[in-house]
Design a protein around this motif. Structure first.
Motif, PDB file in Angstrom:
ATOM      1  N   MET A   1      26.115   4.789   5.654  1.00 15.77           N
ATOM      2  CA  MET A   1      24.958   5.520   6.139  1.00 15.77           C
ATOM      3  C   MET A   1      23.922   5.698   5.021  1.00 15.77           C
ATOM      4  SD  MET A   1      23.579   6.866   8.713  1.00 15.77           S
ATOM      5  CE  MET A   1      24.030   8.007   9.966  1.00 15.77           C
ATOM      6  N   ASN A   2      24.412   6.014   3.797  1.00 11.63           N
ATOM      7  CA  ASN A   2      23.492   6.187   2.676  1.00 11.63           C
ATOM      8  C   ASN A   2      22.755   4.890   2.344  1.00 11.63           C
ATOM      9  OD1 ASN A   2      24.037   8.888   2.369  1.00 11.63           O
ATOM     10  ND2 ASN A   2      25.601   8.585   0.795  1.00 11.63           N
ATOM     11  N   ARG A   3      23.474   3.775   2.387  1.00 11.86           N
ATOM     12  CA  ARG A   3      22.823   2.494   2.104  1.00 11.86           C
ATOM     13  C   ARG A   3      21.767   2.167   3.157  1.00 11.86           C
ATOM     14  NH1 ARG A   3      27.816  -1.086   1.502  1.00 11.86           N
ATOM     15  NH2 ARG A   3      28.931   0.832   1.635  1.00 11.86           N
ATOM     16  N   MET A   4      22.061   2.472   4.408  1.00 15.94           N
ATOM     17  CA  MET A   4      21.089   2.226   5.461  1.00 15.94           C
ATOM     18  C   MET A   4      19.843   3.090   5.242  1.00 15.94           C
ATOM     19  SD  MET A   4      21.341   2.607   9.607  1.00 15.94           S
ATOM     20  CE  MET A   4      21.345   4.397   9.580  1.00 15.94           C
ATOM     21  N   LEU A   5      20.026   4.349   4.891  1.00 18.45           N
ATOM     22  CA  LEU A   5      18.896   5.236   4.630  1.00 18.45           C
ATOM     23  C   LEU A   5      18.091   4.760   3.419  1.00 18.45           C
ATOM     24  CD1 LEU A   5      20.482   8.728   5.330  1.00 18.45           C
ATOM     25  CD2 LEU A   5      18.777   7.535   6.708  1.00 18.45           C
ATOM     26  N   GLU A   6      18.777   4.268   2.386  1.00 19.22           N
ATOM     27  CA  GLU A   6      18.089   3.733   1.215  1.00 19.22           C
ATOM     28  C   GLU A   6      17.232   2.525   1.589  1.00 19.22           C
ATOM     29  OE1 GLU A   6      21.112   2.932  -1.657  1.00 19.22           O
ATOM     30  OE2 GLU A   6      21.482   5.064  -2.047  1.00 19.22           O
ATOM     31  N   ARG A   7      17.781   1.638   2.431  1.00 17.13           N
ATOM     32  CA  ARG A   7      17.019   0.470   2.875  1.00 17.13           C
ATOM     33  C   ARG A   7      15.807   0.890   3.694  1.00 17.13           C
ATOM     34  NH1 ARG A   7      22.146  -1.664   4.034  1.00 17.13           N
ATOM     35  NH2 ARG A   7      21.756  -1.400   6.244  1.00 17.13           N
ATOM     36  N   LEU A   8      15.977   1.883   4.556  1.00 17.06           N
ATOM     37  CA  LEU A   8      14.852   2.365   5.354  1.00 17.06           C
ATOM     38  C   LEU A   8      13.766   2.995   4.469  1.00 17.06           C
ATOM     39  CD1 LEU A   8      16.687   3.941   8.423  1.00 17.06           C
ATOM     40  CD2 LEU A   8      15.249   1.903   8.402  1.00 17.06           C
ATOM     41  N   GLU A   9      14.186   3.766   3.484  1.00 16.43           N
ATOM     42  CA  GLU A   9      13.228   4.365   2.553  1.00 16.43           C
ATOM     43  C   GLU A   9      12.493   3.292   1.762  1.00 16.43           C
ATOM     44  OE1 GLU A   9      15.101   7.258   0.034  1.00 16.43           O
ATOM     45  OE2 GLU A   9      15.554   8.595   1.698  1.00 16.43           O
ATOM     46  N   ALA A  10      13.219   2.288   1.308  1.00 16.70           N
ATOM     47  CA  ALA A  10      12.601   1.201   0.556  1.00 16.70           C
ATOM     48  C   ALA A  10      11.605   0.443   1.438  1.00 16.70           C
ATOM     49  CB  ALA A  10      13.656   0.257   0.004  1.00 16.70           C
ATOM     50  N   SER A  11      11.965   0.215   2.679  1.00 17.92           N
ATOM     51  CA  SER A  11      11.075  -0.474   3.616  1.00 17.92           C
ATOM     52  C   SER A  11       9.814   0.350   3.859  1.00 17.92           C
ATOM     53  CB  SER A  11      11.803  -0.724   4.931  1.00 17.92           C
ATOM     54  OG  SER A  11      10.931  -1.294   5.877  1.00 17.92           O
ATOM     55  N   GLN A  12       9.976   1.631   4.032  1.00 15.08           N
ATOM     56  CA  GLN A  12       8.828   2.505   4.243  1.00 15.08           C
ATOM     57  C   GLN A  12       7.919   2.520   3.006  1.00 15.08           C
ATOM     58  OE1 GLN A  12       9.671   6.688   4.796  1.00 15.08           O
ATOM     59  NE2 GLN A  12       7.971   6.872   6.242  1.00 15.08           N
ATOM     60  N   ALA A  13       8.519   2.533   1.827  1.00 18.09           N
ATOM     61  CA  ALA A  13       7.731   2.505   0.588  1.00 18.09           C
ATOM     62  C   ALA A  13       6.951   1.197   0.480  1.00 18.09           C
ATOM     63  CB  ALA A  13       8.641   2.687  -0.628  1.00 18.09           C
ATOM     64  N   ARG A  14       7.570   0.070   0.846  1.00 22.03           N
ATOM     65  CA  ARG A  14       6.881  -1.226   0.828  1.00 22.03           C
ATOM     66  C   ARG A  14       5.707  -1.226   1.802  1.00 22.03           C
ATOM     67  NH1 ARG A  14      12.142  -3.268   0.526  1.00 22.03           N
ATOM     68  NH2 ARG A  14      12.136  -3.744   2.739  1.00 22.03           N
ATOM     69  N   GLN A  15       5.921  -0.651   2.973  1.00 26.36           N
ATOM     70  CA  GLN A  15       4.842  -0.600   3.960  1.00 26.36           C
ATOM     71  C   GLN A  15       3.680   0.258   3.466  1.00 26.36           C
ATOM     72  OE1 GLN A  15       6.769   0.702   7.552  1.00 26.36           O
ATOM     73  NE2 GLN A  15       7.351  -1.377   8.142  1.00 26.36           N
ATOM     74  N   ARG A  16       3.986   1.386   2.853  1.00 24.51           N
ATOM     75  CA  ARG A  16       2.926   2.243   2.310  1.00 24.51           C
ATOM     76  C   ARG A  16       2.163   1.511   1.211  1.00 24.51           C
ATOM     77  NH1 ARG A  16       6.701   6.601   2.767  1.00 24.51           N
ATOM     78  NH2 ARG A  16       7.265   6.300   0.592  1.00 24.51           N
ATOM     79  N   ARG A  17       2.894   0.802   0.339  1.00 21.76           N
ATOM     80  CA  ARG A  17       2.258   0.056  -0.739  1.00 21.76           C
ATOM     81  C   ARG A  17       1.376  -1.056  -0.173  1.00 21.76           C
ATOM     82  NH1 ARG A  17       6.595  -1.040  -3.686  1.00 21.76           N
ATOM     83  NH2 ARG A  17       6.929  -3.071  -2.767  1.00 21.76           N
ATOM     84  N   PHE A  18       1.859  -1.729   0.865  1.00 18.76           N
ATOM     85  CA  PHE A  18       1.070  -2.796   1.486  1.00 18.76           C
ATOM     86  C   PHE A  18      -0.233  -2.244   2.065  1.00 18.76           C
ATOM     87  CE2 PHE A  18      -0.203  -5.152   5.284  1.00 18.76           C
ATOM     88  CZ  PHE A  18      -0.418  -6.394   4.734  1.00 18.76           C
ATOM     89  N   VAL A  19      -0.151  -1.158   2.799  1.00 19.22           N
ATOM     90  CA  VAL A  19      -1.346  -0.561   3.392  1.00 19.22           C
ATOM     91  C   VAL A  19      -2.316  -0.116   2.311  1.00 19.22           C
ATOM     92  CG1 VAL A  19      -2.189   1.408   4.756  1.00 19.22           C
ATOM     93  CG2 VAL A  19      -0.221   0.090   5.548  1.00 19.22           C
TER      94      VAL A  19
END
Length: 139
Positions: free
Chosen positions: A1-19
């Motif tokens: 569960m922690n790894r999944m949350l880490e991946r989701l957080e990383a994905s969200q950070a990438r999306q924010r950086r892209f925008v």
């Protein structure tokens, strides 16, 4: 569960950086188009239709290249970038870009100190890097 949350957080950070990157990079050409259009409307005698069209076209091409670059960054961030590594003569790419700059600008480009160099890389990706560097330097 922690790894999944880490991946989701990383994905969200990438999306924010892209925008954020997209907004920052697109601001300049959009502002330039607006400026020329406002001048053309306010002072029709100062700017010809041809000059306005040339400026809008140049800035539109700049926007297109920025969008292409941002999409490339997105694919790289998502580890979906497929590069074809093969031997590439870097000096050939540098000379090609120097010739392009000479043909499209009034800049003096000195390539006397460029020497042979070969690496394993994707020639299109490396040419894109050189084009970006040269465009930024010329600007």
């Amino acid at each position: 569960m922690n790894r999944m949350l880490e991946r989701l957080e990383a994905s969200q950070a990438r999306q924010r950086r892209f925008v954020s990157d997209a907004s920052h990079e697109l601001r300049s050409p959009v502002a330039s188009i607006r400026q020329y259009a406002e001048v053309a409307l306010a002072h029709p005698d100062r700017l010809s239709t041809v000059e306005l069209a040339e400026t809008v076209l140049a800035e539109d091409l700049r926007v297109q290249h920025l969008v292409d670059d941002l999409l490339l960054l997105t694919r790289a961030d998502e580890h979906m970038l497929n590069l074809a590594a093969r031997p590439v003569d870097v000096d050939d790419l540098v000379f090609a870009e120097a010739n392009h700059l000479r043909a499209t600008s009034a800049l003096r480009v000195d390539t006397r100190d460029v020497s042979a160099g070969r690496i394993r890389s994707d020639d299109r990706a490396l040419a894109r890097v050189l084009r970006n560097l040269a465009t930024n330097a010329a600007r």
